[in-house]
Motif scaffolding. Structure first.
Motif, PDB file in Angstrom:
ATOM      1  N   PHE A 129      51.686  47.820  37.249  1.00 50.80           N
ATOM      2  CA  PHE A 129      50.452  48.402  37.779  1.00 50.80           C
ATOM      3  C   PHE A 129      49.287  47.437  37.602  1.00 50.80           C
ATOM      4  O   PHE A 129      48.498  47.216  38.532  1.00 50.80           O
ATOM      5  CB  PHE A 129      50.151  49.729  37.077  1.00 50.80           C
ATOM      6  N   TRP A 130      49.155  46.847  36.435  1.00 49.84           N
ATOM      7  CA  TRP A 130      48.052  45.921  36.184  1.00 49.84           C
ATOM      8  C   TRP A 130      48.228  44.637  36.988  1.00 49.84           C
ATOM      9  O   TRP A 130      47.237  44.044  37.444  1.00 49.84           O
ATOM     10  CB  TRP A 130      47.960  45.615  34.694  1.00 49.84           C
ATOM     11  N   LYS A 131      49.462  44.222  37.178  1.00 54.94           N
ATOM     12  CA  LYS A 131      49.713  43.038  38.003  1.00 54.94           C
ATOM     13  C   LYS A 131      49.309  43.293  39.450  1.00 54.94           C
ATOM     14  O   LYS A 131      48.636  42.460  40.083  1.00 54.94           O
ATOM     15  CB  LYS A 131      51.194  42.663  37.926  1.00 54.94           C
ATOM     16  N   PHE A 132      49.689  44.450  39.986  1.00 60.10           N
ATOM     17  CA  PHE A 132      49.377  44.760  41.378  1.00 60.10           C
ATOM     18  C   PHE A 132      47.890  45.055  41.555  1.00 60.10           C
ATOM     19  O   PHE A 132      47.325  44.775  42.618  1.00 60.10           O
ATOM     20  CB  PHE A 132      50.220  45.939  41.851  1.00 60.10           C
ATOM     21  N   LEU A 133      47.250  45.616  40.531  1.00 63.27           N
ATOM     22  CA  LEU A 133      45.796  45.777  40.580  1.00 63.27           C
ATOM     23  C   LEU A 133      45.120  44.411  40.612  1.00 63.27           C
ATOM     24  O   LEU A 133      44.154  44.197  41.356  1.00 63.27           O
ATOM     25  CB  LEU A 133      45.313  46.586  39.377  1.00 63.27           C
ATOM     26  N   GLY A 134      45.631  43.467  39.825  1.00 64.95           N
ATOM     27  CA  GLY A 134      45.101  42.107  39.855  1.00 64.95           C
ATOM     28  C   GLY A 134      45.284  41.458  41.216  1.00 64.95           C
ATOM     29  O   GLY A 134      44.393  40.752  41.705  1.00 64.95           O
ATOM     30  N   ASN A 135      46.452  41.691  41.851  1.00 62.74           N
ATOM     31  CA  ASN A 135      46.664  41.167  43.205  1.00 62.74           C
ATOM     32  C   ASN A 135      45.635  41.726  44.181  1.00 62.74           C
ATOM     33  O   ASN A 135      45.092  41.004  45.026  1.00 62.74           O
ATOM     34  CB  ASN A 135      48.069  41.523  43.696  1.00 62.74           C
ATOM     35  N   THR A 136      45.376  43.029  44.072  1.00 67.64           N
ATOM     36  CA  THR A 136      44.406  43.666  44.964  1.00 67.64           C
ATOM     37  C   THR A 136      43.016  43.073  44.781  1.00 67.64           C
ATOM     38  O   THR A 136      42.325  42.758  45.760  1.00 67.64           O
ATOM     39  CB  THR A 136      44.373  45.180  44.706  1.00 67.64           C
ATOM     40  N   LEU A 137      42.595  42.913  43.525  1.00 64.79           N
ATOM     41  CA  LEU A 137      41.269  42.353  43.262  1.00 64.79           C
ATOM     42  C   LEU A 137      41.192  40.889  43.673  1.00 64.79           C
ATOM     43  O   LEU A 137      40.153  40.418  44.148  1.00 64.79           O
ATOM     44  CB  LEU A 137      40.929  42.510  41.774  1.00 64.79           C
ATOM     45  N   PHE A 138      42.298  40.153  43.491  1.00 64.33           N
ATOM     46  CA  PHE A 138      42.315  38.740  43.891  1.00 64.33           C
ATOM     47  C   PHE A 138      42.126  38.608  45.400  1.00 64.33           C
ATOM     48  O   PHE A 138      41.366  37.751  45.874  1.00 64.33           O
ATOM     49  CB  PHE A 138      43.628  38.091  43.457  1.00 64.33           C
ATOM     50  N   LEU A 139      42.821  39.438  46.169  1.00 67.70           N
ATOM     51  CA  LEU A 139      42.675  39.384  47.622  1.00 67.70           C
ATOM     52  C   LEU A 139      41.265  39.772  48.059  1.00 67.70           C
ATOM     53  O   LEU A 139      40.780  39.315  49.099  1.00 67.70           O
ATOM     54  CB  LEU A 139      43.702  40.303  48.287  1.00 67.70           C
ATOM     55  N   MET A 140      40.596  40.606  47.255  1.00 62.54           N
ATOM     56  CA  MET A 140      39.224  41.001  47.586  1.00 62.54           C
ATOM     57  C   MET A 140      38.223  39.876  47.342  1.00 62.54           C
ATOM     58  O   MET A 140      37.068  39.977  47.783  1.00 62.54           O
ATOM     59  CB  MET A 140      38.826  42.229  46.768  1.00 62.54           C
ATOM     60  N   MET A 141      38.638  38.809  46.660  1.00 60.26           N
ATOM     61  CA  MET A 141      37.724  37.693  46.426  1.00 60.26           C
ATOM     62  C   MET A 141      37.339  36.988  47.724  1.00 60.26           C
ATOM     63  O   MET A 141      36.344  36.262  47.773  1.00 60.26           O
ATOM     64  CB  MET A 141      38.357  36.696  45.451  1.00 60.26           C
ATOM     65  N   GLY A 142      38.113  37.193  48.776  1.00 59.44           N
ATOM     66  CA  GLY A 142      37.754  36.611  50.063  1.00 59.44           C
ATOM     67  C   GLY A 142      36.699  37.401  50.810  1.00 59.44           C
ATOM     68  O   GLY A 142      36.177  36.924  51.835  1.00 59.44           O
ATOM     69  N   ALA A 143      36.345  38.597  50.310  1.00 56.86           N
ATOM     70  CA  ALA A 143      35.376  39.445  51.015  1.00 56.86           C
ATOM     71  C   ALA A 143      33.997  38.796  51.138  1.00 56.86           C
ATOM     72  O   ALA A 143      33.388  38.858  52.218  1.00 56.86           O
ATOM     73  CB  ALA A 143      35.280  40.803  50.320  1.00 56.86           C
ATOM     74  N   PRO A 144      33.433  38.175  50.078  1.00 57.06           N
ATOM     75  CA  PRO A 144      32.118  37.527  50.259  1.00 57.06           C
ATOM     76  C   PRO A 144      32.126  36.445  51.328  1.00 57.06           C
ATOM     77  O   PRO A 144      31.162  36.310  52.094  1.00 57.06           O
ATOM     78  CB  PRO A 144      31.820  36.946  48.866  1.00 57.06           C
ATOM     79  N   PHE A 145      33.219  35.669  51.410  1.00 61.53           N
ATOM     80  CA  PHE A 145      33.307  34.634  52.441  1.00 61.53           C
ATOM     81  C   PHE A 145      33.383  35.268  53.830  1.00 61.53           C
ATOM     82  O   PHE A 145      32.808  34.745  54.795  1.00 61.53           O
ATOM     83  CB  PHE A 145      34.530  33.753  52.198  1.00 61.53           C
ATOM     84  N   ALA A 146      34.099  36.396  53.933  1.00 56.22           N
ATOM     85  CA  ALA A 146      34.206  37.073  55.225  1.00 56.22           C
ATOM     86  C   ALA A 146      32.855  37.624  55.669  1.00 56.22           C
ATOM     87  O   ALA A 146      32.476  37.505  56.846  1.00 56.22           O
ATOM     88  CB  ALA A 146      35.235  38.200  55.135  1.00 56.22           C
ATOM     89  N   ILE A 147      32.109  38.221  54.739  1.00 53.95           N
ATOM     90  CA  ILE A 147      30.791  38.762  55.084  1.00 53.95           C
ATOM     91  C   ILE A 147      29.841  37.631  55.469  1.00 53.95           C
ATOM     92  O   ILE A 147      29.098  37.724  56.461  1.00 53.95           O
ATOM     93  CB  ILE A 147      30.231  39.578  53.905  1.00 53.95           C
ATOM     94  N   ALA A 148      29.863  36.542  54.682  1.00 56.76           N
ATOM     95  CA  ALA A 148      29.007  35.399  55.011  1.00 56.76           C
ATOM     96  C   ALA A 148      29.400  34.791  56.356  1.00 56.76           C
ATOM     97  O   ALA A 148      28.532  34.412  57.159  1.00 56.76           O
ATOM     98  CB  ALA A 148      29.095  34.349  53.904  1.00 56.76           C
ATOM     99  N   GLY A 149      30.704  34.704  56.628  1.00 53.75           N
ATOM    100  CA  GLY A 149      31.154  34.174  57.914  1.00 53.75           C
ATOM    101  C   GLY A 149      30.718  35.047  59.077  1.00 53.75           C
ATOM    102  O   GLY A 149      30.327  34.540  60.141  1.00 53.75           O
ATOM    103  N   SER A 150      30.777  36.372  58.891  1.00 54.31           N
ATOM    104  CA  SER A 150      30.320  37.282  59.949  1.00 54.31           C
ATOM    105  C   SER A 150      28.831  37.110  60.213  1.00 54.31           C
ATOM    106  O   SER A 150      28.385  37.131  61.370  1.00 54.31           O
ATOM    107  CB  SER A 150      30.618  38.729  59.551  1.00 54.31           C
TER     108      SER A 150
END
Length: 515
Positions: free
Chosen positions: A92-113
């Motif tokens: 569970f903690w590993k998959f939660l970490g995966n989810t949060l890691f993938l969310m690290m691209g969100a600031p770049f996506a918002i800035a790119g938009s």
């Protein structure tokens, strides 16, 4: 008698009119309910009832492998056992970490938009500015040189085709204006998600994919350079990246304490911002290449923090409430996290490249294996997600917001001699704050709930669970293994996380918008 009868007739007519009016209201109400009934019934059947049922399941031991037509074992109420087991499970903690890691691209996506919206909000033809005759031949010459270079390098036909399509897009935009770019930028939203994922899976193929075909020779050159570089130079490069990250942290700490002294940020806002700003230093303990770096980076960060606490907390020019400016401090911290994490990652990447190139198994540095590699699978998905998100609805929202910026504010800034960046930072960006707040809230919700389609289509959650997110974890537990009770418990934990973070965003993010 005549007067009495007339009064009775008047009263009877009024009652009759009231009954007619009441019957019309009743009929209108019945008609309205009839029109709404399909939606109400659908909401009850497919949302409310399953929601309540899943809550009941979360406290039961329902398992399709034990409770079915071939087994008569009764379903039991187990209380909080599913939740206790969940928090004790390492996956569970590993998959939660995966989810949060993938969310690290969100600031770049918002800035790119935002960048895409700013570019698409301008006249891109160039005819009015008199440079059209220079831009068009220059673009054609550039694309032609790139195509000839790829042919000379022996690039794959698909790679040449993709580069040619990009070149035609550039030239079409110059010829026909921003309408072409707006349509093409939004094109990923028109295509089916599964079709896009399959296409990117082919692009990422280590043997036949055009991505590695393009990267093959440049990566080999980088490997030769790393091999020829003395180890002390590489070590100096690693230290330089870490020191740049610490320098950024020092500047951000100084800015936060200045905002606190000037009354722009309250004490709670300062504490929250400091917590996030210090995170990269402690992640360096896990990511830094050498033991000395693992010790030095957090130590220097703590020294910087203690120095500012000792020198800047003595006096305060303009006091304010403790919760004032929480959103502003949070935004400063979030923006600063991106470059700090990037430079820590650069240091780790330099060390990793040096280790790979010195292995005897590789005569040259190979391109990444992308989805087949434990280390590269998540970055590969993040790159694809960034491509999809830049031209998404966020870009349209920013375009709408830019069109609503009062032109008199920009004219006043021009009269005052503001530079383009100053005009954006002090005029345009504050006007876009409500839109940015909405985009951030929806991006966080989508990030915590997302990742299932990508993992299911491209990697099946692998390799070794590196791309399994919480949503895919719920699917596996509920439909692959049949543990419906346990899967429901995971779903409700995810719901509580999403609800809590959303409430925090609404509580403090709205203050940032109002500020």
């Amino acid at each position: 008698m005549g007067i009495g009868n007339s009064l009775l007739d008047i009263g009877h007519s009024k009652n009759l009119g009231f009954e007619i009016m009441l019957s019309k209201k009743t009929s209108n109400t019945i008609a309205g309910i009839a029109f709404l009934s399909p939606n109400i019934i659908g909401f009850l059947c497919f949302t409310t009832i399953p929601l309540v049922f899943s809550m009941v399941l979360a406290f039961s031991n329902w398992d399709l492998t034990l409770h079915n037509m071939f087994h008569d074992e009764a379903i039991k109420f187990v209380g909080l056992k599913n939740f206790i087991r969940l928090f004790q499970e390492r996956d569970f903690w590993k998959f939660l970490g995966n989810t949060l890691f993938l969310m690290m691209g969100a600031p770049f996506a918002i800035a790119g938009s935002l960048i895409a919206a700013i570019l698409l909000n301008k006249d891109l033809k160039g005819k009015k500015s008199g440079v059209f005759k220079i831009i068009l031949p220059g673009a054609i010459l550039f694309i032609s040189c790139v195509m000839l270079t790829l042919v000379g390098m022996g690039a794959a036909a698909l790679t040449i085709l993709i580069v040619g399509a990009v070149g035609m897009t550039l030239i079409s935009g110059i010829l026909f204006g921003q309408t072409v770019y707006r349509t093409l930028f939004y094109l990923p939203n028109f295509t089916s998600g599964v079709a896009v994922y399959i296409l990117w899976k082919k692009l990422y193929s280590p043997q036949t994919g055009p991505v590695n075909a393009v990267l093959d020779k440049p990566v080999s050159v980088v490997g030769n350079i790393v091999n020829a570089t003395p180890s002390w130079v590489l070590l100096a490069g690693e230290w330089l990246c870490l020191l740049i990250g610490l320098f950024i942290m020092m500047k951000v700490l100084k800015s936060l304490f200045n905002h606190w002294k000037e009354g722009d940020i309250g004490s709670c806002g300062l504490v929250l911002a400091l917590f996030f700003v210090m995170l990269p230093a402690f992640f360096a303990i896990l990511w830094a290449p050498t033991a000395a770096m693992k010790l030095a980076v957090p130590a220097i960060a703590v020294v910087l923090l203690v120095f500012h606490l000792a020198t800047d907390l003595k006096t305060r020019d303009f006091p304010c409430t403790i919760w004032h400016g929480v959103g502003s401090g949070f935004m400063i911290a979030m923006i600063s996290l991106i470059p700090m994490f990037m430079f820590i990652g650069f240091a780790a990447a330099i060390a990793h490249l040096a280790d790979i190139t010195r292995q005897t198994d590789f005569s040259v540095l190979p391109p990444p294996e992308w989805l087949a590699s434990y280390d590269w699978a998540k970055p590969a998905i993040m790159i694809m997600g960034l491509w999809m998100a830049i031209g998404s609805n966020n870009m349209l929202l920013y375009l709408a917001g830019l069109s609503n910026v009062p032109p008199e504010l920009e004219e006043a800034a021009d009269i005052d001699g503001a530079s383009p960046f100053q005009k954006f930072w002090h005029v345009t960006w504050p006007q876009l704050a409500p839109i940015t707040f909405f985009i951030v809230v929806m991006t966080v919700i989508g990030g915590l709930q997302g990742g299932f389609e990508m993992a299911r289509t491209m990697t099946q959650g692998g390799p070794f669970g590196s791309t399994t997110t919480l949503s895919y974890f719920i699917y596996n537990e509920g439909f692959a293994t049949g543990r419906l009770g346990y899967s429901s418990a995971i779903s409700w934990v995810l719901f509580i996380m999403v609800f809590s973070i959303t409430m925090i965003n609404w509580k403090f993010g709205s203050k940032y918008v109002n500020d």
